[in-house]
Design a protein around this motif. Sequence first.
Motif, PDB file in Angstrom:
ATOM      1  N   TYR A  70       0.823  -1.211   0.000  1.00 44.47           N
ATOM      2  CA  TYR A  70       0.000   0.000   0.000  1.00 44.47           C
ATOM      3  C   TYR A  70       0.856   1.259   0.000  1.00 44.47           C
ATOM      4  O   TYR A  70       0.495   2.260  -0.627  1.00 44.47           O
ATOM      5  CB  TYR A  70      -0.946  -0.011   1.199  1.00 44.47           C
TER       6      TYR A  70
ATOM      7  N   PHE B 193      -1.840  -3.034  -4.521  1.00 43.69           N
ATOM      8  CA  PHE B 193      -2.816  -3.734  -3.679  1.00 43.69           C
ATOM      9  C   PHE B 193      -3.087  -5.132  -4.243  1.00 43.69           C
ATOM     10  O   PHE B 193      -2.915  -5.375  -5.438  1.00 43.69           O
ATOM     11  CB  PHE B 193      -4.131  -2.942  -3.581  1.00 43.69           C
TER      12      PHE B 193
ATOM     13  N   ARG C 111      -5.554   5.778 -11.824  1.00 46.93           N
ATOM     14  CA  ARG C 111      -5.987   5.359 -10.496  1.00 46.93           C
ATOM     15  C   ARG C 111      -7.285   6.089 -10.161  1.00 46.93           C
ATOM     16  O   ARG C 111      -7.459   7.261 -10.505  1.00 46.93           O
ATOM     17  CB  ARG C 111      -4.911   5.728  -9.467  1.00 46.93           C
TER      18      ARG C 111
ATOM     19  N   CYS D  99      -6.671   3.878   1.944  1.00 48.29           N
ATOM     20  CA  CYS D  99      -6.860   3.042   0.764  1.00 48.29           C
ATOM     21  C   CYS D  99      -8.136   2.239   0.946  1.00 48.29           C
ATOM     22  O   CYS D  99      -8.164   1.266   1.714  1.00 48.29           O
ATOM     23  CB  CYS D  99      -5.668   2.110   0.581  1.00 48.29           C
TER      24      CYS D  99
ATOM     25  N   ASP E 234      -8.122   6.625  -1.645  1.00 47.89           N
ATOM     26  CA  ASP E 234      -7.824   5.774  -2.794  1.00 47.89           C
ATOM     27  C   ASP E 234      -8.978   4.803  -3.015  1.00 47.89           C
ATOM     28  O   ASP E 234      -9.356   4.056  -2.110  1.00 47.89           O
ATOM     29  CB  ASP E 234      -6.521   5.010  -2.520  1.00 47.89           C
TER      30      ASP E 234
ATOM     31  N   GLN F 227      -8.874   2.849  -5.904  1.00 48.67           N
ATOM     32  CA  GLN F 227      -8.199   1.802  -6.683  1.00 48.67           C
ATOM     33  C   GLN F 227      -8.638   1.762  -8.144  1.00 48.67           C
ATOM     34  O   GLN F 227      -7.994   2.328  -9.006  1.00 48.67           O
ATOM     35  CB  GLN F 227      -8.367   0.437  -6.014  1.00 48.67           C
TER      36      GLN F 227
ATOM     37  N   ALA G  33       0.758   9.559  -2.971  1.00 52.30           N
ATOM     38  CA  ALA G  33       0.823   8.490  -1.973  1.00 52.30           C
ATOM     39  C   ALA G  33       2.123   8.562  -1.186  1.00 52.30           C
ATOM     40  O   ALA G  33       2.130   8.378   0.045  1.00 52.30           O
ATOM     41  CB  ALA G  33       0.683   7.126  -2.656  1.00 52.30           C
TER      42      ALA G  33
END
Length: 243
Positions: A44, A49, A66, A158, A190, A192, A215
């Motif tokens: 992460y 992930f 993303r 996340c 996030d 993903q 990040a």
Amino acid sequence: MIRLPQLDLARPDAFPDPSHALAEPNGLLAFGGDLSATRLLAAYTRGIFPWYGQGQPVLWWSPDPRCVFDVAALHPNRSLRRMLAHSPWQFSVDHAFGQVIEACAAPRGDDDGTWIVPDMIDAYVRLHAQGHAHSVEVWDGTRLVGGIYGVAIGRLFCGESMFSRESNGSKVALMALASCLRRWGYPWLDAQVSNPHLLSLGALEMPRQMFLDHATRCTGMPPDPQAWRTQHRQPVAALLPDA
């Protein structure tokens, strides 16, 4: 023929550079390894992930673009504000992590939920016990009607999955999470992988390298010491912008 890198069990913090991820399927970077806390946190932190199905090896991803939420801009729309103003529901933080992840893994009408396999559930429950994975729950009395869970590192959250058992349950959970993240100084949530539902809720598509830069900055920031402490349930009306 492209050979996908296999992770070394003896090196839980070693991952390929995300720029080497495949374009098709988008973001597939490596396979193998395990779901130890050390490996998950290392992943992460690097914008990577796990996402795989029952019977598959662990697959590791870093898609481009993303999908993210700008926490400062994530607020309930007009119809959801009306619902929040009159709803008896309440929300909480880290009161029922196990119930939330089990609900996210349960079969749904349009999604069998099989990517949250038993090994994933066990791994994230362990992360929660260590203070790294968290949930937000939405309650109608004693009944859990919505929730969301994910992993927090520094000041990056996340998101992994969310669920609804009643209309708007997951939306309220998302807004409750965003409210907490704003208060604790988390700039980004996030999400993903982009999909039409997330985009309809206000998610953005960000180039992978831009996300990785954010990040790196956010995971290096110390978390608010008040973040993720178990709190009393609060009425969802507290999520209204002028509350």
